[in-house]
Motif scaffolding. Sequence first.
Motif, short mmCIF file in Angstrom:
data_model
loop_
_atom_site.label_atom_id
_atom_site.label_comp_id
_atom_site.label_asym_id
_atom_site.label_seq_id
_atom_site.Cartn_x
_atom_site.Cartn_y
_atom_site.Cartn_z
N GLY A 36 -4.25 14.43 53.19
CA GLY A 36 -3.35 13.07 51.75
C GLY A 36 -2.16 14.02 51.75
O GLY A 36 -2.44 15.18 51.04
N ILE A 37 -1.36 13.33 51.16
CA ILE A 37 0.33 14.44 51.46
C ILE A 37 0.66 13.89 49.71
O ILE A 37 1.19 12.96 49.35
CB ILE A 37 1.01 14.35 52.35
N PRO A 38 1.12 15.10 49.21
CA PRO A 38 1.74 14.98 47.52
C PRO A 38 3.41 13.73 47.79
O PRO A 38 3.78 14.15 48.93
CB PRO A 38 2.10 15.66 47.13
N GLY A 39 3.88 12.78 47.48
CA GLY A 39 5.12 12.12 47.25
C GLY A 39 5.20 11.98 45.67
O GLY A 39 4.32 11.95 44.78
N ARG A 40 6.64 12.15 46.21
CA ARG A 40 7.54 11.63 44.35
C ARG A 40 7.96 10.34 44.53
O ARG A 40 8.48 9.49 45.09
CB ARG A 40 8.00 12.57 43.76
N ARG A 93 -2.40 0.37 44.46
CA ARG A 93 -3.28 -0.17 43.14
C ARG A 93 -4.48 0.35 43.58
O ARG A 93 -4.87 0.14 41.79
CB ARG A 93 -3.35 -1.68 44.13
N LEU A 94 -4.48 1.60 44.01
CA LEU A 94 -5.43 2.62 43.69
C LEU A 94 -6.47 3.27 42.66
O LEU A 94 -7.14 3.90 42.35
CB LEU A 94 -6.75 2.71 45.09
N LEU A 95 -4.54 3.19 41.89
CA LEU A 95 -4.45 4.38 40.75
C LEU A 95 -5.15 3.53 39.88
O LEU A 95 -5.23 2.50 39.37
CB LEU A 95 -3.05 4.89 40.62
N ALA A 96 -5.67 4.32 39.17
CA ALA A 96 -6.64 3.90 37.98
C ALA A 96 -6.04 3.19 37.15
O ALA A 96 -6.38 2.13 36.14
CB ALA A 96 -7.89 4.79 37.26
N ARG A 148 5.03 6.30 36.51
CA ARG A 148 6.63 6.15 36.27
C ARG A 148 6.92 7.10 37.39
O ARG A 148 6.90 7.46 38.17
CB ARG A 148 6.68 6.84 35.05
N ILE A 149 8.45 6.60 37.49
CA ILE A 149 9.70 7.29 37.81
C ILE A 149 9.42 8.75 38.40
O ILE A 149 9.29 9.04 37.12
CB ILE A 149 10.94 6.70 38.73
N GLY A 150 9.34 9.93 39.25
CA GLY A 150 8.65 11.22 39.13
C GLY A 150 7.56 11.50 39.24
O GLY A 150 7.34 12.63 38.93
N ASP A 151 6.80 10.46 38.37
CA ASP A 151 5.42 10.61 39.29
C ASP A 151 4.67 11.08 40.64
O ASP A 151 5.45 10.87 41.42
CB ASP A 151 4.14 10.10 38.52
N TRP A 152 4.27 12.38 40.39
CA TRP A 152 3.55 12.95 41.92
C TRP A 152 2.44 11.98 41.94
O TRP A 152 1.43 11.89 41.25
CB TRP A 152 3.49 14.04 42.06
N VAL A 153 1.93 11.19 43.53
CA VAL A 153 0.42 11.06 43.73
C VAL A 153 0.61 11.41 45.59
O VAL A 153 0.89 12.11 46.09
CB VAL A 153 0.98 9.59 43.78
N LEU A 154 -1.34 11.45 45.29
CA LEU A 154 -1.39 12.07 46.33
C LEU A 154 -1.40 10.66 47.91
O LEU A 154 -2.00 9.71 47.25
CB LEU A 154 -2.99 12.72 46.27
N ARG A 162 -2.64 10.81 40.97
CA ARG A 162 -2.05 10.87 40.40
C ARG A 162 -2.32 12.53 39.73
O ARG A 162 -3.13 12.38 40.34
CB ARG A 162 -1.65 10.00 39.39
N ILE A 163 -1.03 13.00 40.72
CA ILE A 163 -1.45 14.72 40.46
C ILE A 163 -0.07 15.22 39.54
O ILE A 163 0.67 14.32 39.66
CB ILE A 163 -1.61 15.40 41.62
N ASP A 164 -0.29 16.45 39.36
CA ASP A 164 0.95 16.77 38.53
C ASP A 164 2.07 18.08 40.00
O ASP A 164 1.49 17.71 40.79
CB ASP A 164 -0.18 17.71 37.26
N GLU A 165 2.84 18.10 39.11
CA GLU A 165 4.18 18.71 39.59
C GLU A 165 3.38 19.75 40.54
O GLU A 165 3.83 20.49 41.40
CB GLU A 165 5.05 19.45 39.13
#
Length: 90
Positions: A4-8, A34-37, A42-48, A57-60
């Motif tokens: 799982g790679i973090p992406g912004r 679609r799998l996020l709860a 939002r633009i700028g959020d981090w996801v795995l 969703r993960i924090d910076e």
Amino acid sequence: MCLGIPGRVVDIVDPEQHLATVDVNGVRRRISVRLLADDNLRIGDWVLVHVGFAMARIDEHEAALTLSQVQKMGADYVNEIEAFTSSEIA
């Protein structure tokens, strides 16, 4: 190996179809969110990201720590970025 790679998130492409564009190490790809709860992405959020899907969703801070660790994996990290490059959802 699959990581799982973090992406912004850089764009919400199609909210109805749950598609967003993320930037992973300079590579931009359209992925499914679609799998996020929740629907508050939002633009700028981090996801795995794993195989074209945002898994969480993960924090910076967590994103930076995760990127630091997976980059230490050397060839496995390079292979995962190459796989990400070719995994865009249409």
